[in-house]
Design a protein around this motif. Sequence first.
Motif, PDB file in Angstrom:
ATOM      1  N   ARG A 158      33.049  -4.928  69.007  1.00  0.00           N
ATOM      2  CA  ARG A 158      33.374  -5.547  70.079  1.00  0.00           C
ATOM      3  C   ARG A 158      32.536  -7.072  70.326  1.00  0.00           C
ATOM      4  NH1 ARG A 158      37.079  -3.224  73.090  1.00  0.00           N
ATOM      5  NH2 ARG A 158      37.568  -1.047  72.692  1.00  0.00           N
ATOM      6  N   SER A 159      31.669  -7.174  69.446  1.00  0.00           N
ATOM      7  CA  SER A 159      30.600  -8.225  69.473  1.00  0.00           C
ATOM      8  C   SER A 159      31.195  -9.432  68.616  1.00  0.00           C
ATOM      9  CB  SER A 159      29.250  -7.904  69.049  1.00  0.00           C
ATOM     10  OG  SER A 159      29.282  -7.476  67.934  1.00  0.00           O
ATOM     11  N   ALA A 160      32.229  -9.112  68.119  1.00  0.00           N
ATOM     12  CA  ALA A 160      32.836 -10.169  66.917  1.00  0.00           C
ATOM     13  C   ALA A 160      32.957 -11.437  67.846  1.00  0.00           C
ATOM     14  CB  ALA A 160      34.145  -9.798  66.491  1.00  0.00           C
ATOM     15  N   ASP A 161      32.631 -12.715  67.134  1.00  0.00           N
ATOM     16  CA  ASP A 161      32.815 -13.929  67.689  1.00  0.00           C
ATOM     17  C   ASP A 161      34.060 -14.552  67.360  1.00  0.00           C
ATOM     18  OD1 ASP A 161      30.444 -13.927  68.991  1.00  0.00           O
ATOM     19  OD2 ASP A 161      29.316 -14.710  67.033  1.00  0.00           O
ATOM     20  N   VAL A 162      34.690 -15.746  67.640  1.00  0.00           N
ATOM     21  CA  VAL A 162      35.756 -16.574  67.256  1.00  0.00           C
ATOM     22  C   VAL A 162      35.483 -16.779  65.893  1.00  0.00           C
ATOM     23  CG1 VAL A 162      37.000 -18.297  67.681  1.00  0.00           C
ATOM     24  CG2 VAL A 162      36.131 -17.356  69.555  1.00  0.00           C
ATOM     25  N   GLY A 163      36.625 -16.525  65.023  1.00  0.00           N
ATOM     26  CA  GLY A 163      36.816 -16.808  63.557  1.00  0.00           C
ATOM     27  C   GLY A 163      36.269 -15.769  62.941  1.00  0.00           C
ATOM     28  N   LEU A 194      44.769 -12.574  70.112  1.00  0.00           N
ATOM     29  CA  LEU A 194      43.669 -12.095  69.424  1.00  0.00           C
ATOM     30  C   LEU A 194      43.278 -12.450  67.860  1.00  0.00           C
ATOM     31  CD1 LEU A 194      40.839 -10.694  70.001  1.00  0.00           C
ATOM     32  CD2 LEU A 194      42.158  -8.292  69.479  1.00  0.00           C
ATOM     33  N   PHE A 195      44.447 -12.406  67.047  1.00  0.00           N
ATOM     34  CA  PHE A 195      44.268 -12.652  65.784  1.00  0.00           C
ATOM     35  C   PHE A 195      45.373 -13.555  65.239  1.00  0.00           C
ATOM     36  CE2 PHE A 195      43.631  -8.004  66.734  1.00  0.00           C
ATOM     37  CZ  PHE A 195      42.202  -8.059  65.948  1.00  0.00           C
ATOM     38  N   GLU A 196      45.084 -14.344  64.256  1.00  0.00           N
ATOM     39  CA  GLU A 196      45.868 -15.366  63.541  1.00  0.00           C
ATOM     40  C   GLU A 196      45.725 -14.775  61.996  1.00  0.00           C
ATOM     41  OE1 GLU A 196      44.752 -19.302  64.149  1.00  0.00           O
ATOM     42  OE2 GLU A 196      42.561 -18.975  63.014  1.00  0.00           O
ATOM     43  N   ARG A 205      41.832 -13.477  60.948  1.00  0.00           N
ATOM     44  CA  ARG A 205      40.618 -13.887  61.771  1.00  0.00           C
ATOM     45  C   ARG A 205      41.000 -13.772  63.249  1.00  0.00           C
ATOM     46  NH1 ARG A 205      36.570 -16.318  58.944  1.00  0.00           N
ATOM     47  NH2 ARG A 205      37.183 -16.760  56.478  1.00  0.00           N
ATOM     48  N   THR A 206      39.757 -13.541  63.944  1.00  0.00           N
ATOM     49  CA  THR A 206      40.029 -13.502  65.563  1.00  0.00           C
ATOM     50  C   THR A 206      39.963 -15.048  65.948  1.00  0.00           C
ATOM     51  OG1 THR A 206      37.497 -13.546  65.794  1.00  0.00           O
ATOM     52  CG2 THR A 206      38.890 -11.525  65.595  1.00  0.00           C
ATOM     53  N   ILE A 207      40.619 -15.210  66.906  1.00  0.00           N
ATOM     54  CA  ILE A 207      40.738 -16.570  67.608  1.00  0.00           C
ATOM     55  C   ILE A 207      40.572 -16.729  69.091  1.00  0.00           C
ATOM     56  CG2 ILE A 207      42.948 -17.259  66.062  1.00  0.00           C
ATOM     57  CD1 ILE A 207      44.707 -16.516  68.460  1.00  0.00           C
ATOM     58  N   ARG A 208      39.590 -15.542  69.423  1.00  0.00           N
ATOM     59  CA  ARG A 208      38.890 -15.645  70.652  1.00  0.00           C
ATOM     60  C   ARG A 208      37.810 -14.380  70.512  1.00  0.00           C
ATOM     61  NH1 ARG A 208      40.328 -11.269  73.978  1.00  0.00           N
ATOM     62  NH2 ARG A 208      42.370 -10.448  73.648  1.00  0.00           N
ATOM     63  N   GLN A 209      36.934 -14.369  71.703  1.00  0.00           N
ATOM     64  CA  GLN A 209      35.964 -13.580  71.713  1.00  0.00           C
ATOM     65  C   GLN A 209      36.596 -12.120  72.130  1.00  0.00           C
ATOM     66  OE1 GLN A 209      32.585 -14.170  71.249  1.00  0.00           O
ATOM     67  NE2 GLN A 209      32.313 -11.923  71.412  1.00  0.00           N
ATOM     68  N   VAL A 210      36.018 -11.095  71.387  1.00  0.00           N
ATOM     69  CA  VAL A 210      36.396  -9.524  71.702  1.00  0.00           C
ATOM     70  C   VAL A 210      35.864  -9.294  72.868  1.00  0.00           C
ATOM     71  CG1 VAL A 210      36.845  -7.429  70.848  1.00  0.00           C
ATOM     72  CG2 VAL A 210      36.898  -9.369  69.168  1.00  0.00           C
ATOM     73  N   ASN A 211      36.548  -8.403  73.842  1.00  0.00           N
ATOM     74  CA  ASN A 211      36.000  -8.029  75.011  1.00  0.00           C
ATOM     75  C   ASN A 211      36.274  -6.509  75.394  1.00  0.00           C
ATOM     76  OD1 ASN A 211      38.588  -7.942  76.282  1.00  0.00           O
ATOM     77  ND2 ASN A 211      38.637 -10.179  76.684  1.00  0.00           N
ATOM     78  N   ALA A 241      41.011  -1.720  64.123  1.00  0.00           N
ATOM     79  CA  ALA A 241      40.356  -0.890  65.023  1.00  0.00           C
ATOM     80  C   ALA A 241      39.285  -1.608  65.874  1.00  0.00           C
ATOM     81  CB  ALA A 241      39.560   0.275  64.659  1.00  0.00           C
ATOM     82  N   VAL A 242      39.384  -1.932  67.086  1.00  0.00           N
ATOM     83  CA  VAL A 242      38.286  -2.598  67.962  1.00  0.00           C
ATOM     84  C   VAL A 242      37.221  -1.691  68.428  1.00  0.00           C
ATOM     85  CG1 VAL A 242      37.954  -4.451  69.750  1.00  0.00           C
ATOM     86  CG2 VAL A 242      40.120  -4.503  68.161  1.00  0.00           C
ATOM     87  N   ALA A 243      36.319  -1.371  67.603  1.00  0.00           N
ATOM     88  CA  ALA A 243      35.105  -0.431  68.387  1.00  0.00           C
ATOM     89  C   ALA A 243      33.867  -0.710  67.540  1.00  0.00           C
ATOM     90  CB  ALA A 243      35.681   0.752  68.032  1.00  0.00           C
TER      91      ALA A 243
END
Length: 387
Positions: A158-163, A194-196, A205-211, A241-243
């Motif tokens: 959940r602390s993953a950054d953009v990209g 959230l993903f691209e 990859r993630t395209i925004r901050q995970v919350n 899985a976002v955890a």
Amino acid sequence: MALEEFLQPKYLKWRLCCGLRWQVLIFLLYFSHIVSGQIRYSIPEEMKTGSLIGNVAQDLGLDLKRLRAGRARIVTGESIQYTELQTDKGILVVSERIDREQLCGDITPCSFSFEIILEHPMELHPVKLMIQDQNDNAPQVLYPVQTSSSLVAEMVPRSADVGYLVTKVVAVDVDSGQNAWLSYKLQKATDRALFEVGLQNGEIRTIRQVNDKDAVKQRLTVVVEDNGQPSRSATVNVNVAVADSFPEVLSEFTDFTHDKEYNDNLTFYLVLALAVVSFLFITCLVVIISVKIYRWRQSRILYHSNLPVIPYYPPRYADTLGTGTLQHVYNYEVCRTTDSRKSDCKFVRPCSQNVLIMDPSSTGTMQRMQSENKIPGEPDSPLEYAC
């Protein structure tokens, strides 16, 4: 020197060292001194049997009489002869289906060679056949591995950054050239924001901050498409899985697996129930229609028949002059008051003690005396009137 002389034992060393194809070439080069130029054809793979490759007689400057007189034939070192020479027409046709991937694998360009030999005098005409690739194979996904028995998921903290690199879809295409160029597209996702997916490399990859509001279970469907005409594609499902902890992921995806199995079972039973109900409905409908048709036919048969109608009289009943039915074991009396203004009859009783009855075992009638059933004190006259 003839070919039979070349096959004698003194040339055994050459025959053992070289294959049949090269033996023929060595023989022709050393003894015939007649070798013509090479001709080349280019054809697509997967051509139908009997398809035309080229006009050999025209391309070599030979007439049909020379091909027949010289017993023109094809000599090749391959175990399968893909081509056939028709000497009566002077053309080269396909005799076996040519699969470029099976013949050459990853080697490009793909080609194979053979020789056309004529006798009297001996002539050699090498032929090279180039095989063009066709888009006859779809991409194959190597990763992530799709298994029905187990569920594989990629973890994203959940602390993953953009990209943040989640995973990479790896696929290959056994075709060659532009038919093997692959592109990746995101077809469906639990949260598209959230993903691209990388168009050329297949990286997710993630395209925004995970919350904290993002769902733990994320499912992405990626389409891998080649650049052929027409294009072919393959589909792969990626579970994310976002955890932050593995126990949370395990519990969530265990429930996900059970839900999927439950939905599959529910769908099966619904389809089964629908099939059973439909079968029962059709069966009942057929039975009802059959009964209706049977009764209609029976009524038509009775209507058109000329059989006499025989009346049926229930047992213990008698017919009195055909006017009705009364039980013969009972007597009926009708009594009225003497001061009736409408009639002065005191009573009415049967005028005869004899009753005509129908015998069920015979076709006639019989008289039965009822004198023994007379009521004491009853007058002997048939009817009494008070007028």
